[in-house]
Design an enzyme around this catalytic site. Structure first.
Site, PDB file in Angstrom:
ATOM      1  N   CYS A 262      -0.043  21.697 -22.587  1.00 25.21           N
ATOM      2  CA  CYS A 262      -0.773  22.934 -22.888  1.00 25.21           C
ATOM      3  C   CYS A 262      -0.427  24.027 -21.874  1.00 25.21           C
ATOM      4  CB  CYS A 262      -2.272  22.646 -22.962  1.00 25.21           C
ATOM      5  SG  CYS A 262      -3.191  23.938 -23.834  1.00 25.21           S
TER       6      CYS A 262
ATOM      7  N   HIS B 103      -2.749  17.824 -26.608  1.00 26.70           N
ATOM      8  CA  HIS B 103      -3.272  17.119 -25.426  1.00 26.70           C
ATOM      9  C   HIS B 103      -3.293  15.602 -25.632  1.00 26.70           C
ATOM     10  CE1 HIS B 103      -4.945  20.464 -22.984  1.00 26.70           C
ATOM     11  NE2 HIS B 103      -5.080  21.067 -24.147  1.00 26.70           N
TER      12      HIS B 103
ATOM     13  N   GLU C 185      -3.685  13.385 -23.437  1.00 29.97           N
ATOM     14  CA  GLU C 185      -4.707  12.789 -22.560  1.00 29.97           C
ATOM     15  C   GLU C 185      -6.102  12.869 -23.180  1.00 29.97           C
ATOM     16  OE1 GLU C 185      -3.510  15.743 -22.269  1.00 29.97           O
ATOM     17  OE2 GLU C 185      -4.893  17.128 -21.301  1.00 29.97           O
TER      18      GLU C 185
END
Lengths: 222, 81
Positions: free
Chosen positions: A87, A195, A197
């Site tokens: 990002c 993302h 994660e």
């Protein structure tokens, strides 16, 4: 496996990336403040996290890219150390010149925060070895400036060299050729807007993002 | 001395912000607007004797992303070239 996550003022995904590195890599990553001029010795993986570094003033990622620590990140990348930017981290890597192109305001002008379908571009890369080529996965995005743009020659080169790691499998933000993530010429630097994660545990909705880190840490250890 | 730096998107680069302004102007009934491009104005207060090439370097290194943006420098009190 020794990893580090860079911490910029304003970033809000550094902890999430550090959790992913710890959970999958099996060792607590170092957190490195943006003002540092060097990185710990012997790093295998460096994370450039998401989340509005320097308030996104001037341009997303512009000031973070010129922070002292990024010279050390660029040197490490040149030595072949694996770098992943997520990002705002992707924006920082393009601003720093580690990846080509630029991230602009989303074509629809809206901040978009939702899970999106991605097509995995190339399972040969360090970053996509946990997936099958062309596999469709779901990973959340949360960005205002995720509209990837580069000149036609650069886009042709990225595609021709198999450097498009992820594409949006649905219309998302206006990105040229639906590009969601790319790798550098050496194959050791990835930038992506979604993302991974945030798709680490079942409680997140799915674990598609975890497979990126699993594939990455396994490939780097090999 | 003072200088102004105008940062604008290169022609051909999609400018969603400019498009939104254009639509808003049309909504207000201004029909004669062909196109709108939005940019940034950065005012610099500089030490006397700062040269234009030095300002250009600031633009290339930080103020503009030359992948997608152009910059134009306007010296407000005769910066040394």
């Amino acid at each position: 496996m020794r990893s580090a996550v860079v911490v910029f003022p304003g970033s809000n995904c550094d902890r999430d990336l550090a959790v992913a590195f710890r959970e999958v890599g099996g060792r607590e990553p170092d957190l490195v403040w943006h003002g540092e001029t060097s990185l710990p010795d012997g790093l295998d993986v460096i994370g450039v996290p998401g989340g509005f570094s320097y308030g996104d003033y001037l341009r997303s990622g512009a000031m973070a890219a010129r922070s002292p620590v990024m010279r050390a990140v660029a040197d490490a990348a040149a030595r072949g150390v694996t770098v992943i930017g997520v990002c705002n981290g992707f924006q920082i890597l393009t601003e720093a010149g580690l990846l080509p192109g630029a991230l602009m305001r989303n074509a629809g002008l809206a901040y978009i925060c939702r899970p999106v379908k991605l097509a995995v571009g190339n399972s040969q890369s360090l970053f996509t070895s946990g997936y099958a080529a062309g596999e469709e996965i779901t990973v959340p995005i949360a960005h205002h400036d995720g509209n990837y743009q580069a000149d036609a020659e650069t886009l042709d080169r990225l595609e021709g060299e198999g450097r498009v790691a992820f594409r949006y499998a649905e219309r998302t933000n206006g990105s040229a050729r639906d590009i969601a993530g790319i790798v550098n010429e050496g194959g050791n630097v990835l930038g992506m807007m979604p993302h991974p994660e945030r798709a680490l545990e079942t409680a997140h909705g799915n674990r598609d993002g975890r497979r990126l880190f699993e594939g990455l840490f396994a490939a780097v250890a090999a | 001395m003072k200088a102004r730096v105008f940062v604008t998107l290169k022609s051909g680069v999609l400018d969603p912000q400019g498009k939104a302004i254009h639509h808003a102007l049309q909504g207000l009934g201004f029909d004669g607007v062909n196109d709108v491009r939005a940019g940034k104005l950065i005012e610099l207060d500089l030490a006397d004797g700062t040269s234009i090439p030095q300002i250009e370097e600031m633009c290339r290194k930080l103020l503009a992303n030359t992948v997608i943006e152009n910059f134009r420098i306007e010296s407000m009190d005769g910066a040394g070239a």
